[in-house]
Scaffold this motif. Structure first.
Motif, PDB file in Angstrom:
ATOM      1  N   ASP A 130      32.553  38.098  43.196  1.00 38.37           N
ATOM      2  CA  ASP A 130      31.461  38.340  42.253  1.00 38.37           C
ATOM      3  C   ASP A 130      31.958  38.833  40.892  1.00 38.37           C
ATOM      4  OD1 ASP A 130      32.227  40.629  43.552  1.00 38.37           O
ATOM      5  OD2 ASP A 130      30.230  41.148  44.292  1.00 38.37           O
ATOM      6  N   GLY A 131      33.065  39.557  40.854  1.00 32.37           N
ATOM      7  CA  GLY A 131      33.601  39.960  39.553  1.00 32.37           C
ATOM      8  C   GLY A 131      34.095  38.739  38.804  1.00 32.37           C
ATOM      9  N   ASP A 132      34.839  37.896  39.513  1.00 33.28           N
ATOM     10  CA  ASP A 132      35.418  36.684  38.930  1.00 33.28           C
ATOM     11  C   ASP A 132      34.332  35.716  38.462  1.00 33.28           C
ATOM     12  OD1 ASP A 132      38.257  35.032  39.115  1.00 33.28           O
ATOM     13  OD2 ASP A 132      36.543  33.729  39.514  1.00 33.28           O
ATOM     14  N   LEU A 133      33.370  35.452  39.340  1.00 37.94           N
ATOM     15  CA  LEU A 133      32.386  34.398  39.054  1.00 37.94           C
ATOM     16  C   LEU A 133      31.212  34.879  38.213  1.00 37.94           C
ATOM     17  CD1 LEU A 133      31.126  31.597  41.328  1.00 37.94           C
ATOM     18  CD2 LEU A 133      29.423  33.161  40.396  1.00 37.94           C
ATOM     19  N   ALA A 134      30.748  36.122  38.470  1.00 39.21           N
ATOM     20  CA  ALA A 134      29.482  36.548  37.857  1.00 39.21           C
ATOM     21  C   ALA A 134      29.680  37.484  36.666  1.00 39.21           C
ATOM     22  CB  ALA A 134      28.596  37.224  38.905  1.00 39.21           C
ATOM     23  N   THR A 146      40.879  45.672  42.690  1.00 42.38           N
ATOM     24  CA  THR A 146      41.265  46.729  41.760  1.00 42.38           C
ATOM     25  C   THR A 146      40.854  48.107  42.264  1.00 42.38           C
ATOM     26  OG1 THR A 146      39.275  46.100  40.551  1.00 42.38           O
ATOM     27  CG2 THR A 146      41.375  45.381  39.627  1.00 42.38           C
ATOM     28  N   GLY A 147      40.233  48.162  43.431  1.00 42.73           N
ATOM     29  CA  GLY A 147      40.009  49.456  44.051  1.00 42.73           C
ATOM     30  C   GLY A 147      38.589  49.991  44.013  1.00 42.73           C
ATOM     31  N   GLY A 148      37.601  49.090  43.877  1.00 40.73           N
ATOM     32  CA  GLY A 148      36.228  49.538  44.085  1.00 40.73           C
ATOM     33  C   GLY A 148      35.460  49.950  42.855  1.00 40.73           C
ATOM     34  N   GLN A 149      35.507  49.113  41.812  1.00 42.38           N
ATOM     35  CA  GLN A 149      34.703  49.397  40.621  1.00 42.38           C
ATOM     36  C   GLN A 149      33.371  48.638  40.689  1.00 42.38           C
ATOM     37  OE1 GLN A 149      37.963  48.102  40.266  1.00 42.38           O
ATOM     38  NE2 GLN A 149      38.813  50.172  40.270  1.00 42.38           N
ATOM     39  N   MET A 150      32.461  49.020  39.800  1.00 45.22           N
ATOM     40  CA  MET A 150      31.169  48.356  39.744  1.00 45.22           C
ATOM     41  C   MET A 150      31.329  46.861  39.452  1.00 45.22           C
ATOM     42  SD  MET A 150      27.999  48.820  37.142  1.00 45.22           S
ATOM     43  CE  MET A 150      28.765  47.685  36.010  1.00 45.22           C
ATOM     44  N   ALA A 151      30.588  46.038  40.176  1.00 39.40           N
ATOM     45  CA  ALA A 151      30.535  44.602  39.918  1.00 39.40           C
ATOM     46  C   ALA A 151      29.178  44.283  39.294  1.00 39.40           C
ATOM     47  CB  ALA A 151      30.716  43.832  41.221  1.00 39.40           C
ATOM     48  N   PRO A 152      29.023  43.082  38.734  1.00 39.20           N
ATOM     49  CA  PRO A 152      27.703  42.725  38.192  1.00 39.20           C
ATOM     50  C   PRO A 152      26.635  42.705  39.285  1.00 39.20           C
ATOM     51  CG  PRO A 152      29.204  40.838  38.147  1.00 39.20           C
ATOM     52  CD  PRO A 152      30.021  42.033  38.477  1.00 39.20           C
ATOM     53  N   THR A 153      27.097  42.642  40.534  1.00 31.91           N
ATOM     54  CA  THR A 153      26.187  42.551  41.684  1.00 31.91           C
ATOM     55  C   THR A 153      25.986  43.892  42.389  1.00 31.91           C
ATOM     56  OG1 THR A 153      28.186  41.867  42.795  1.00 31.91           O
ATOM     57  CG2 THR A 153      26.628  40.127  42.226  1.00 31.91           C
ATOM     58  N   THR A 154      26.629  44.941  41.900  1.00 25.67           N
ATOM     59  CA  THR A 154      26.468  46.269  42.506  1.00 25.67           C
ATOM     60  C   THR A 154      24.984  46.667  42.489  1.00 25.67           C
ATOM     61  OG1 THR A 154      28.696  46.972  41.897  1.00 25.67           O
ATOM     62  CG2 THR A 154      27.061  48.726  42.203  1.00 25.67           C
TER      63      THR A 154
END
Lengths: 372, 278, 178
Positions: free
Chosen positions: B94-98, B128-136
């Motif tokens: 989700d980080g990569d795509l969204a 990277t160890g659990g940062q916010m994603a756009p989907t969080t």
């Protein structure tokens, strides 16, 4: 009359790419290179090729990554701000040892800058620009004919060394028309091999369940292995440096002044040399054709007996750093304009005349560093 | 004795690097089984992302390219245009795509690019160890939302399946999960449809697969599944978002009409004063 | 050894770039070295347009003309801007239908021709550029009819080939203007 036609530099480069077997072009509009995309959009569908207008320069260079990794001769073109964006992809392409061709029709910067011609991308194309240890093969045309010849040559060099090659043009060379003869465009490509990927056995063409996996990547998290990859890549670069340095020297052998300039600036220097004849100052021109590898030994030779060196660029002085690295025993002067302004032969001539008269007053031609 | 279960042929013997309880292993196996079942191993070219699945090429026998962060759909486009008869898929988080690759995703979709995207949505940046994603999810605690995701500073989660289904280009968009046998079977069936769509040259297909990240969510795997069902499913409802055959009109440019050519010639700085005579 | 450095200038839409291209092709047909450099960018959209054409026996250095030997001028702003740059003993051909200023420099040759009026009288008002070109060719003694026709064939797209005759007529109207 010959079979020559008048063509814009941008269109000549596009046609040459097609003649060199490029059937995959990924573009994004930016002045002053948009004619390249327009030409490809018109021609590619008629020859079973692909023209695709990407959503950004970033996407376009990554499409080139995919197509090059798949075994094809692929190309993108842009102008300076767009090349800044492409730098990410260029680094990945270099790191994955993929051949491809990039055309940069330089405009004035920094930032959005202006749309008129400049040479202020020298640093970002010859010194990496993207992250990591890598080199681009950089060819600098100065005529429309060379826009074509060097684009075709760039494909050959890219394939030969499995490395991205860049043609560094500018807004003037892209927009101007000159006669061009495509018979002179040497493309070492056999048209029957356009969809034959057998000479690229590393390409991702599908295993067909008959061979092991082909993998295109730049990642390696093992420092020992990654360093070894870099060492091998630098051995390749050493080969390029040994074989591919190109340059041209124009003018009388025993000149007082040596101009060093590439592309459009080199053409302006030719006018300046004529102008200086009236002032009884003899000058010659050293024109690097490959900006990387930089033709260092030839430059040293050309500078051997001159009294002063004048570097001319359409920037505030970028290539001059490579000239300084190679010439320590002569005063080095600079004459340049930026922002899309073009150096005037009279202004350059004045720098040359001043340089020669300073030396005469000094009675020597060996002072440290020189001035700009 | 009858053999009723085996490892898919396209998978290698290399042990994966994924954390215990991670769903990437399950999803890899499903993708592999679909590739096996469709008999496309020798024709398949995968694009691995940046993120936890970056090394997935170690686990598959087929050809692979490893893309820059977010650029997998653009790389896939390049590969597919060169080899239109091969099967090209990307596998992206989700980080990569969204986030970083939103533009590449949307535009590959809207072009109807004939590729398949396997989209793993676990609501967090794992590698990277659990940062916010756009989907969080709203209120979800991550390394970069230590007080919980809050709209005034971090906005709201992105629904990729919902967003892409508004476009004309995609042919098949489905959101699945792998928290239960039922959902795993549904994911397998959905991926089969998605790849078949590509084989049939019917255009862009994307399967979003809701996943867990026990390591970065800070939960045991089963608890993570439970949390997913209770929270993630509400924000990202499972289901079929788009299923439509796209008709790609192909213009015969060999006989392109003069008007089109003329329009392009008259643009820009092309010198055509003759046109002024019209 | 001669070099013609010809600057063509006017408004966008007057066919400045086309006239320049025709000149460049004439040079090419006569086996000269030629270059053609347009102004480009937003000013193309209805603003001023200009174009640098060099025709030379020598290899061409810079394609940029700082001091034109010939200025073909089709509007007032370019007249004011470029006349001071024309080299000594140079030529200025101006469209007197559009430019009502008298040239004040005594060291260059001003040739006036009501090109737009002539073109309008010939039912092709947009071919003032060709009338201007014809007048310039006469003054420079450059090329002949066969060269002009070959160059027109190279520059007029095939689908517009019926325009060749009226273009030729317009060039002749300029050439024969007294």
């Amino acid at each position: 009359m010959s079979d020559k036609v008048l063509m814009k530099g941008n269109e000549a480069a596009a046609e040459a790419a097609i003649r060199a077997g490029c059937r995959y072009f990924f573009g994004y509009p930016i002045t002053p290179q948009t004619e390249v995309s327009a030409y490809m959009a018109k021609k590619m569908p008629k020859i079973d090729g692909v023209f695709l207008q990407a959503e950004s320069e970033v996407a376009a260079i990554n499409m080139v990554f995919g197509a090059a990794g798949a075994g094809a001769r692929a190309m993108t073109s842009t102008s300076s701000p767009g090349f800044s964006l492409k730098q990410e992809g260029v680094s990945y392409i270099a790191g994955a040892d993929l051949p491809c061709v990039i055309l940069d029709v330089v405009r004035a910067g920094p930032g959005l800058g202006g749309i008129q011609a400049a040479q202020s991308d020298y640093f970002q194309v010859t010194k990496g620009g993207g992250h990591g240890d890598y080199r681009l093969i950089v060819l600098a045309p100065s005529t429309v004919q060379e826009m074509a010849t060097f684009t075709a040559l760039a494909f050959d060099l890219a394939d030969k060394y499995r490395n991205p090659a860049l043609v560094l043009s500018d807004g003037i060379l892209g927009q101007m028309m000159e006669p061009i003869d495509f018979d002179d465009v040497e493309a070492g490509f056999d048209p029957s091999k356009i969809r034959d990927f057998s000479d690229k056995p590393w390409a991702t063409t599908g295993t067909n369940c008959k061979r092991g996996q082909n993998l295109i990547k730049s990642i390696n998290t093992n420092p020992v292995e990654l360093e070894q990859e870099n060492i091998e890549r630098y051995a390749k670069y050493a080969e390029v440096e040994k074989n591919e340095k190109r340059c041209e020297t124009i003018g009388v052998e025993n000149a007082d002044v040596l101009f060093v300039a590439y592309g459009t600036s080199a053409r302006i220097c030719k006018n300046t040399i004529e102008l200086l004849k009236k002032e009884r100052v003899t000058a010659k021109l050293f024109r690097p054709i490959t900006l990387w590898p930089f033709p260092d030994d030839a430059l040293k030779l050309a500078a051997k007996n001159v009294k002063a060196v004048v570097v001319v660029e359409m920037s505030h002085g970028q290539m001059i750093e490579d000239v300084r690295l190679n010439i320590q025993d002569k005063p080095i002067y600079f004459s340049g304009r930026s922002g899309g302004m073009i150096p005037l032969p009279a202004d350059i001539a004045k720098v040359a005349i001043d340089a020669v008269s300073v030396i005469k007053n000094d009675g020597s031609n060996t002072y440290e560093g020189g001035r700009e | 004795m009858e053999k009723v279960f085996s490892k898919p042929h396209v998978l290698t013997d290399t042990p994966t690097h994924y954390c215990p309880g991670c769903t990437h292993g399950v999803i890899h196996r499903i993708v592999a089984k679909v590739i096996d079942d469709l008999g496309i191993e020798g024709d398949t070219i995968g694009i691995s992302p940046v993120g936890c699945a970056v090394f997935m090429y170690n686990y598959f026998h087929c050809d692979f390219q490893q893309a820059a962060h977010g650029r997998a759909p653009a790389v896939a486009t390049g590969v597919k245009r060169v080899h239109p008869d091969k099967i090209v898929f990307t596998y992206q988080g989700d980080g990569d795509l969204a986030a970083i690759g939103t533009a590449e995703t949307v535009h590959a979709a809207t072009r109807g690019e004939n590729i398949t995207i396997v989209y793993i949505n676990n609501s967090i940046y794992g590698m990277t160890g659990g940062q916010m994603a756009p989907t969080t999810l709203m209120g979800q605690v991550t390394q970069t939302t230590p007080y919980g995701r809050e709209a005034s500073t971090q906005g709201f989660p992105i629904g990729i399946a919902e967003m892409l289904s508004t476009l004309e280009g995609p042919s098949y968009i489905k959101r699945c999960a792998v928290d239960s046998i039922k959902h795993i079977k549904d994911t397998e069936e959905s991926l089969r449809v998605a790849f078949q769509r590509q084989i049939d040259k019917k255009g862009f297909s994307l399967v979003e697969i809701l996943s867990t990240c026990p390591t970065n969510w800070g939960m045991p795997p089963l608890e993570a599944m439970e949390w997913e069902r209770e929270n993630v499913f509400k924000v990202f409802p499972l289901g079929l978002y788009k299923d439509k055959e796209i008709n790609f009109y192909h213009k015969d440019v060999a006989n392109a009409d003069e008007k089109a050519i003329k329009a392009s010639e008259n643009s820009g700085t092309d010198c055509d004063s003759i046109k002024e005579e019209d | 050894m001669t070099t013609h450095s010809i600057l063509l200038s006017g408004f966008g839409g007057q066919g400045i770039l086309f006239a320049g291209k025709l000149l460049a092709y004439m040079g090419l047909i006569m086996d000269k070295n030629v270059s053609w450099l347009p102004s480009y960018g937003p000013e193309m959209r209805g603003g001023t347009a200009n174009c640098n054409v060099i025709i030379s026996d020598d290899t061409i250095g810079s394609p940029i003309i700082n001091n034109p030997s010939t200025l073909i001028c089709m509007n007032k702003p370019s007249f004011n801007k470029f006349v001071p740059m024309v080299e000594k003993n140079g030529l200025v051909v101006l469209d007197s239908s559009l430019i009502d200023i008298k040239g004040e420099r005594g060291d260059i040759n001003f040739v006036e021709i009501p090109a737009t009026q002539i073109a309008t009288d010939n039912q092709h008002p947009k071919l003032a550029n060709m009338v201007m070109l014809g007048r310039t060719l006469k003054e420079l003694n450059l090329g002949d009819e066969s060269v002009v026709i070959s160059a027109l064939k190279k520059t007029i797209p095939n689908r517009k080939i019926e325009m060749l005759e009226v273009n030729k007529k317009a060039i002749l109207a300029g050439y024969n203007f007294t």
